[in-house]
Scaffold this motif. Structure first.
Motif, PDB file in Angstrom:
ATOM      1  N   MET A   1       0.841  -1.185   0.000  1.00  0.00           N
ATOM      2  CA  MET A   1       0.000   0.000   0.000  1.00  0.00           C
ATOM      3  C   MET A   1       0.884   1.245   0.000  1.00  0.00           C
ATOM      4  O   MET A   1       1.934   1.269   0.631  1.00  0.00           O
ATOM      5  N   GLY A  34       1.684  -0.070   9.488  1.00  0.00           N
ATOM      6  CA  GLY A  34       0.980  -0.668   8.363  1.00  0.00           C
ATOM      7  C   GLY A  34       1.884  -1.107   7.235  1.00  0.00           C
ATOM      8  O   GLY A  34       1.413  -1.676   6.249  1.00  0.00           O
ATOM      9  N   GLN A  74      -3.020   4.756  -2.451  1.00  0.00           N
ATOM     10  CA  GLN A  74      -4.331   4.433  -1.897  1.00  0.00           C
ATOM     11  C   GLN A  74      -4.722   5.389  -0.766  1.00  0.00           C
ATOM     12  O   GLN A  74      -5.895   5.479  -0.401  1.00  0.00           O
ATOM     13  N   TYR A 187      -5.646   3.976   7.328  1.00  0.00           N
ATOM     14  CA  TYR A 187      -5.137   2.658   6.959  1.00  0.00           C
ATOM     15  C   TYR A 187      -6.241   1.605   7.010  1.00  0.00           C
ATOM     16  O   TYR A 187      -6.401   0.800   6.082  1.00  0.00           O
ATOM     17  N   ARG A 191      -7.752  -0.455   3.740  1.00  0.00           N
ATOM     18  CA  ARG A 191      -7.761  -1.917   3.673  1.00  0.00           C
ATOM     19  C   ARG A 191      -9.174  -2.436   3.388  1.00  0.00           C
ATOM     20  O   ARG A 191      -9.353  -3.377   2.618  1.00  0.00           O
TER      21      ARG A 191
END
Length: 203
Positions: A1, A34, A74, A187, A191
């Protein structure tokens, strides 16, 4: 990510940026907790021409490269100081160039800002943080970004002139705690969208 932090300070590198310092707290959490690859861009260091298109509007226009970074991330964080109770002029320039994303879709007809999350970092020695957050979040929501709950942090000392974030430790604990919560919410939502992406809007 991947995450992209666009710092909209008025200070060119290598001048220290209060806004960059607080945004770093958010970026560090994303990386450390993350495993997110975080890139920081100081927009004022670039030649971003006025316009509302993703393509270069003149020779030397750096926006197309920033647009590519937006499509590769993202998570987006727009970080801005407060001037006269409003986002910086650099933040406005960035948002105006992002306007083109309203009409851009992927091969399946999904708007390119869908399935991406965004949040805001604000600094300043005057009041107006919530107004700045609202203005930037409103624009990002219009573009199609998902704005999680509590996806912002700020550091302000209140009305009137005063010291800057890097010059005063007051309020840092709260701003950093809120920044870590912001990062966690960005985060987690990113996801969730990756696992259950939004489709093209109904015609």
């Amino acid at each position: 990510m991947k995450a992209l932090v666009i710092n909209c300070t008025l200070k060119k590198s290598p001048e220290p940026s209060n806004t960059a310092a607080l945004a770093q707290v958010v970026g560090d959490w994303l990386t450390e907790n993350g495993g997110v690859e975080v890139e920081h861009v100081r927009a004022v260091d670039l030649d971003l021409h006025p316009g509302v298109v993703s393509e270069a509007v003149a020779a030397g226009d750096d926006w197309p490269a920033v647009h590519d970074k937006l499509l590769g991330a993202q998570i987006l964080v727009i970080a801005s100081p407060t001037w006269l109770g409003r986002p910086s002029s650099v933040a406005q320039r960035v948002l105006e160039r992002m306007d083109a994303m309203l009409s851009e879709t992927d091969d399946d007809g999904v708007p390119v800002a869908y399935n991406r999350v965004a949040g805001v970092v604000v600094t300043g020695n005057e009041d107006g943080a919530h107004h700045v957050i609202s203005e930037i979040n409103g624009a990002l929501c219009d573009l199609g970004y998902t704005i999680p709950g509590q996806s912002w942090t700020y550091w302000h000392l209140g009305p009137g002139p005063g010291p800057d974030y890097l010059d005063d430790q007051r309020g840092h604990d709260w701003a950093h705690k809120t920044g870590r919560a912001m990062a966690a919410n960005l985060y987690g939502t990113a996801r969730a969208l990756a696992a259950n992406p939004l489709g093209a809007p109904p015609s």
